[in-house]
Design a protein around this motif. Structure first.
Motif, PDB file in Angstrom:
ATOM      1  N   LEU A 315       0.371  -1.416  -0.003  1.00  0.00           N
ATOM      2  CA  LEU A 315       0.553  -0.353   0.363  1.00  0.00           C
ATOM      3  C   LEU A 315       0.342   1.235  -0.336  1.00  0.00           C
ATOM      4  O   LEU A 315       0.407   2.508  -0.400  1.00  0.00           O
ATOM      5  N   GLY A 316       2.247   0.774   0.391  1.00  0.00           N
ATOM      6  CA  GLY A 316       2.493   2.359   0.915  1.00  0.00           C
ATOM      7  C   GLY A 316       3.034   2.886   2.145  1.00  0.00           C
ATOM      8  O   GLY A 316       1.731   2.691   2.736  1.00  0.00           O
ATOM      9  N   LEU A 317       3.756   3.626   2.790  1.00  0.00           N
ATOM     10  CA  LEU A 317       3.935   4.371   4.470  1.00  0.00           C
ATOM     11  C   LEU A 317       2.653   5.013   4.244  1.00  0.00           C
ATOM     12  O   LEU A 317       1.878   4.621   5.823  1.00  0.00           O
ATOM     13  N   SER A 318       1.879   6.137   4.003  1.00  0.00           N
ATOM     14  CA  SER A 318       0.920   6.173   3.811  1.00  0.00           C
ATOM     15  C   SER A 318      -0.655   5.934   3.736  1.00  0.00           C
ATOM     16  O   SER A 318      -0.809   5.484   4.794  1.00  0.00           O
ATOM     17  N   ARG A 319      -0.572   4.769   2.824  1.00  0.00           N
ATOM     18  CA  ARG A 319      -1.701   3.961   3.312  1.00  0.00           C
ATOM     19  C   ARG A 319      -1.766   3.354   4.100  1.00  0.00           C
ATOM     20  O   ARG A 319      -2.899   2.883   5.040  1.00  0.00           O
ATOM     21  N   GLY A 434       5.199   8.996   5.314  1.00  0.00           N
ATOM     22  CA  GLY A 434       5.547   8.157   3.554  1.00  0.00           C
ATOM     23  C   GLY A 434       5.776   9.669   2.678  1.00  0.00           C
ATOM     24  O   GLY A 434       6.402   8.153   1.521  1.00  0.00           O
ATOM     25  N   ASP A 435       6.116  10.090   2.709  1.00  0.00           N
ATOM     26  CA  ASP A 435       6.343  11.190   1.020  1.00  0.00           C
ATOM     27  C   ASP A 435       8.030  10.775   1.638  1.00  0.00           C
ATOM     28  O   ASP A 435       9.055  11.749   1.947  1.00  0.00           O
ATOM     29  N   GLU A 436       8.753  10.876   0.556  1.00  0.00           N
ATOM     30  CA  GLU A 436      10.161   9.826   0.561  1.00  0.00           C
ATOM     31  C   GLU A 436      10.829  11.313   0.234  1.00  0.00           C
ATOM     32  O   GLU A 436      12.266  11.748  -0.309  1.00  0.00           O
ATOM     33  N   LYS A 437       9.961  12.582  -0.087  1.00  0.00           N
ATOM     34  CA  LYS A 437      10.748  13.668  -0.533  1.00  0.00           C
ATOM     35  C   LYS A 437      11.580  14.184   1.337  1.00  0.00           C
ATOM     36  O   LYS A 437      12.044  14.363   1.072  1.00  0.00           O
ATOM     37  N   LEU A 438      10.835  13.639   2.548  1.00  0.00           N
ATOM     38  CA  LEU A 438      11.347  13.966   3.475  1.00  0.00           C
ATOM     39  C   LEU A 438      12.765  13.004   4.053  1.00  0.00           C
ATOM     40  O   LEU A 438      12.784  13.326   4.996  1.00  0.00           O
ATOM     41  N   VAL A 439      12.590  12.267   3.024  1.00  0.00           N
ATOM     42  CA  VAL A 439      13.637  11.269   4.578  1.00  0.00           C
ATOM     43  C   VAL A 439      15.022  11.537   3.904  1.00  0.00           C
ATOM     44  O   VAL A 439      15.210  12.325   3.047  1.00  0.00           O
ATOM     45  N   THR A 440      15.520  11.464   5.598  1.00  0.00           N
ATOM     46  CA  THR A 440      16.792  12.269   5.204  1.00  0.00           C
ATOM     47  C   THR A 440      17.499  10.735   5.110  1.00  0.00           C
ATOM     48  O   THR A 440      17.369   9.352   5.044  1.00  0.00           O
ATOM     49  N   ASN A 441      19.000  11.503   3.771  1.00  0.00           N
ATOM     50  CA  ASN A 441      19.854  10.176   3.345  1.00  0.00           C
ATOM     51  C   ASN A 441      20.867   9.039   4.266  1.00  0.00           C
ATOM     52  O   ASN A 441      21.121   9.622   5.227  1.00  0.00           O
ATOM     53  N   HIS A 442      20.986   8.047   4.370  1.00  0.00           N
ATOM     54  CA  HIS A 442      21.523   6.819   5.259  1.00  0.00           C
ATOM     55  C   HIS A 442      21.973   6.184   4.338  1.00  0.00           C
ATOM     56  O   HIS A 442      22.049   5.940   3.085  1.00  0.00           O
TER      57      HIS A 442
END
Length: 444
Positions: A315-319, A434-442
């Protein structure tokens, strides 16, 4: 001091076990054991002792206050994170020395509890001992979470969170059965000694793995600090504080913190409301309730292992967050509306088990998001901030649960849980979980 070889491996081959950063099996096994051990104070405090106190005649207000005070250290995890991001014994890695110290102090606290042997009438002393026990567990938790952010690749994060919470649930279940049975005889000394032995044995397993190659296994063995530790470990508080403050200027982070807090009501009320409902109104014995919670916790652990990862994948994280928190709200509302018509204890067991399982699954999904948006340099502090928000909310809910019961009855508590779950869902959606634009790079 003997130096490591050019390859980074320690010269001693007496115990050639893989480092956690390089071996997936070792990572998962170690984190599973550490989270299992966190279930010991949780199971003792929120299940076995609450049922024991309820059976001895403690009121909902007394039990709510006991749980709230005992769990209060979990609300101070931001302070723990600051300490860990600032100070560590670098030759043993960023987190490992903190983990082993917390385990040792947990054992010591259980031994003190065994020696003092407080009775059910000494709730203040019992609360104080459980406060210290949970303080040790909270330090352990922050260190383990920081370790996971440091060494677990993004591709493993949902899976590792499922393993974390499933293992913790297994620890709660086992502790509930052991402590619940031993407390039936009124022997808190034996209970504490058995749990101390359990923690000690598991701690030995944890102690045999290094974080990264070339580090020391013990403070007195050979090894040096890894480049990652030297690069990421802060040498002053101010960079840590400013890094976390900068994250708080992001409205999505603030909304997520609030959403996470509101979503905690089912966890808190399950620990502080269910014991008196089950023991004083539905006819459970203290041991019977502890055994039921153990079984329900195992069901939740199984759910935690099999539901979150495929749900996020499909579903993706948001759903996935929407499905779980909305489902939780519906379950709680149904329990509150049907409670006056319950016959026997069957409906209670079904609802309680389902609510706890779905709460745990939803929490895993939210925490996997929190882990993804943390910066590695201040991971312990930033992640602790997320968890402190959740834990403080749980303490507040627990402290006020008795008053909710007195004002509106048990039905009102379930309806309250439903409303807070929906508010938590709304805030998480506004936070763009769930918005990937907010993810910090690891590092992967």
């Amino acid at each position: 001091m003997t130096q490591t070889s050019a390859s980074g491996a320690a010269p001693s081959r007496a115990l050639a076990l893989p480092a956690l950063s390089e071996n997936r099996v070792a990572r998962f096994a170690t984190i599973m054991v550490l989270y299992f051990l966190q279930g010991v104070p949780a199971g003792l405090t929120t299940v076995a002792l609450t049922a024991w106190l309820a059976a001895k005649g403690a009121t909902p207000v007394e039990i709510g206050a006991f749980v709230a005070f005992a769990l209060l250290p979990w609300s101070a995890k931001l302070f723990n994170g600051l300490l860990m991001d600032r100070f560590t014994f670098k030759p043993m890695g960023r987190r490992r020395s903190w983990i082993l110290a917390a385990q040792g102090l947990m054992i010591a606290t259980l031994l003190v509890m065994a020696a003092l042997a407080p009775t059910a009438n000494e709730i203040a002393l019992l609360s104080g001992l459980c406060f210290v026990l949970n303080l040790c567990a909270a330090f352990n938790d922050v260190a383990v979470d920081g370790l996971a952010v440091d060494i677990v690749p993004n591709s493993e994060r949902t899976g590792i969170n499922s393993v974390m919470f499933a293992s913790q649930s297994a620890g709660i279940a086992l502790t509930s059965v052991i402590a619940g049975g031993l407390l039936m005889s009124g022997d808190i000394t034996t209970t504490a000694l058995v749990l101390a032995a359990l923690v000690a044995v598991a701690s030995v397993f944890v102690g045999i793995f290094r974080e990264r190659p070339g580090e020391r296994l013990t403070p007195w063995s050979n090894g040096t600090a890894s480049p990652e530790c030297l690069e990421r470990q802060q040498d002053a508080f101010w960079p840590i504080i400013t890094g976390v403050i900068r994250s708080l200027f992001n409205r999505h982070v603030l909304l997520f913190l609030a959403g996470l807090a509101f979503a905690q009501a089912p966890f808190a009320f399950a620990g502080s409301v269910s014991p008196t409902l089950a023991v004083q109104h539905l006819g459970f014995s203290s041991e019977g309730y502890s055994n039921f919670v153990a079984a329900a916790t195992l069901v939740a652990a199984g759910t935690a292992l099999i539901l979150p990862a495929p749900l996020v994948l499909w579903l993706g994280l948001s759903r996935a967050v929407i499905v779980q928190l909305a489902g939780l709200a519906i379950l709680c509302a149904a329990a509150g509306l049907t409670l006056p018509n319950w016959q026997g204890d069957t409906a209670f067991m079904i609802y309680d088990c389902a609510i706890y399982a779905l709460s745990l699954s939803g929490m895993i999904t939210l925490i996997s998001w929190a882990m993804r948006i943390c910066s590695p340099a201040v991971a312990a502090t930033q992640f602790a901030l997320f968890m402190a928000s959740a834990n403080l909310a749980q303490s507040i809910y627990s402290a006020n649960s008795g008053f909710v019961i007195e004002m509106g009855g048990y039905s009102a508590t379930y309806l309250f849980m439903s409303v807070t779950s929906l508010i938590g869902l709304l805030l998480c959606l506004l936070a763009r979980v769930g918005d990937e634009k907010l993810v910090t790079n690891h590092d992967d």
